[in-house]
Design an enzyme around this catalytic site. Structure first.
Site, PDB file in Angstrom:
ATOM      1  N   HIS A   1      13.088  -6.030  14.512  1.00  0.00           N
ATOM      2  CA  HIS A   1      12.711  -7.389  14.890  1.00  0.00           C
ATOM      3  C   HIS A   1      13.706  -8.036  15.843  1.00  0.00           C
ATOM      4  O   HIS A   1      13.528  -9.195  16.225  1.00  0.00           O
ATOM      5  CB  HIS A   1      12.570  -8.254  13.633  1.00  0.00           C
ATOM      6  CG  HIS A   1      13.798  -8.252  12.765  1.00  0.00           C
ATOM      7  ND1 HIS A   1      14.789  -9.178  12.904  1.00  0.00           N
ATOM      8  CD2 HIS A   1      14.192  -7.408  11.783  1.00  0.00           C
ATOM      9  CE1 HIS A   1      15.753  -8.919  12.023  1.00  0.00           C
ATOM     10  NE2 HIS A   1      15.418  -7.853  11.337  1.00  0.00           N
ATOM     11  N   CYS A   2      14.768  -7.301  16.248  1.00  0.00           N
ATOM     12  CA  CYS A   2      15.813  -7.901  17.083  1.00  0.00           C
ATOM     13  C   CYS A   2      15.909  -7.272  18.472  1.00  0.00           C
ATOM     14  O   CYS A   2      15.663  -7.929  19.478  1.00  0.00           O
ATOM     15  CB  CYS A   2      17.171  -7.780  16.387  1.00  0.00           C
ATOM     16  SG  CYS A   2      17.290  -8.668  14.830  1.00  0.00           S
ATOM     17  N   ILE A   3      16.276  -5.995  18.527  1.00  0.00           N
ATOM     18  CA  ILE A   3      16.611  -5.375  19.809  1.00  0.00           C
ATOM     19  C   ILE A   3      15.420  -5.326  20.777  1.00  0.00           C
ATOM     20  O   ILE A   3      15.601  -5.589  21.971  1.00  0.00           O
ATOM     21  CB  ILE A   3      17.213  -3.969  19.590  1.00  0.00           C
ATOM     22  CG1 ILE A   3      18.520  -4.084  18.796  1.00  0.00           C
ATOM     23  CG2 ILE A   3      17.490  -3.287  20.926  1.00  0.00           C
ATOM     24  CD1 ILE A   3      19.167  -2.757  18.479  1.00  0.00           C
TER      25      ILE A   3
ATOM     26  N   VAL B   1      13.084  -7.429  20.996  1.00  0.00           N
ATOM     27  CA  VAL B   1      12.548  -8.777  21.204  1.00  0.00           C
ATOM     28  C   VAL B   1      13.544  -9.701  21.904  1.00  0.00           C
ATOM     29  O   VAL B   1      13.232 -10.324  22.929  1.00  0.00           O
ATOM     30  CB  VAL B   1      12.119  -9.393  19.853  1.00  0.00           C
ATOM     31  CG1 VAL B   1      11.620 -10.818  20.044  1.00  0.00           C
ATOM     32  CG2 VAL B   1      11.061  -8.529  19.183  1.00  0.00           C
ATOM     33  N   ASP B   2      14.754  -9.801  21.365  1.00  0.00           N
ATOM     34  CA  ASP B   2      15.718 -10.782  21.871  1.00  0.00           C
ATOM     35  C   ASP B   2      16.056 -10.607  23.348  1.00  0.00           C
ATOM     36  O   ASP B   2      16.102 -11.600  24.089  1.00  0.00           O
ATOM     37  CB  ASP B   2      17.000 -10.735  21.033  1.00  0.00           C
ATOM     38  CG  ASP B   2      16.806 -11.354  19.655  1.00  0.00           C
ATOM     39  OD1 ASP B   2      15.705 -11.878  19.391  1.00  0.00           O
ATOM     40  OD2 ASP B   2      17.752 -11.305  18.845  1.00  0.00           O
TER      41      ASP B   2
END
Length: 203
Positions: A54-56, A58-59
């Site tokens: 959910h991080c790499i 998306v951010d």
């Protein structure tokens, strides 16, 4: 956000190094371990089928989008996204080359569909890109992951089934591929976890 973007960029770098190393006939993991022997200045990242979670994935894209809104460029970030986004296709093509047949009509297995080892979380997993690409080419794609109960509306396959080839996307703890090896199934390992086993080719 910066930390996730940092990881995205460095994973893209090592993925690109993996592609170049393959073209040069060099073992990329030996290159990485050699660089990692330096006592300072190097931070180890390893190649794979892409990025997930959910991080790499998306951010960095949000960071790039926000930069464009204010008239700034994020060329480094955009290039990293491009490199990582094409890895599912690259590793899938490597699997098909290992098998030596076009995808249409093949029964293929994805081993490890969570986005990282030790969890059952499939958010933004690179296995999605692998499955979609191979399915679009006409393959029947099944999956196996001891920590995932349901993925893409299906239950995990049994390793005792017959497959034309398998690709390891995530090296889940306790994921024993002996049944595939015993049945002489060609395996493409994106992770390095099964290096040295018969019929297993490395990224």
């Amino acid at each position: 956000m910066l930390e996730n973007t940092f990881r995205q960029v460095n994973i893209a770098l090592v993925n690109e190094v993996a592609i170049i190393s393959r073209a040069l006939g060099i073992d990329v993991r030996e290159v990485i371990e050699a660089a990692n022997s330096k006592p300072y200045g190097f931070m180890k990242f390893t190649p794979g089928a892409g990025v997930g979670g959910h991080c790499i994935p998306v951010d960095p894209s949000y960071f790039s989008w926000r930069a464009r809104q204010v008239g700034a460029q994020a060329r480094f970030i955009d290039l990293a996204n491009e490199v990582n986004d094409q890895m599912p296709k690259y590793v899938s093509d490597r699997l098909l080359k290992l098998i030596g047949k076009p995808a249409k009509g093949l029964h293929l297995l994805i081993c490890g569909v969570a986005y990282k080892p030790g969890v059952g979380d499939v958010r933004e997993t690179p296995a999605d890109g692998v499955a979609q690409y191979l399915t679009d080419l006409g393959a029947k794609v099944s999956w196996y992951d001891p920590l995932v109960g349901n993925w893409r509306g299906e239950k995990s396959a049994l390793l005792s089934e017959n497959f034309d080839g398998a690709i390891v996307v995530t090296p889940q703890p306790g994921m024993d591929l002996k049944a595939l090896i015993d049945s002489k199934t060609p395996i493409f390992d994106c992770t390095g976890a099964y290096k040295g086993l018969p019929l297993v080719e490395q990224l």
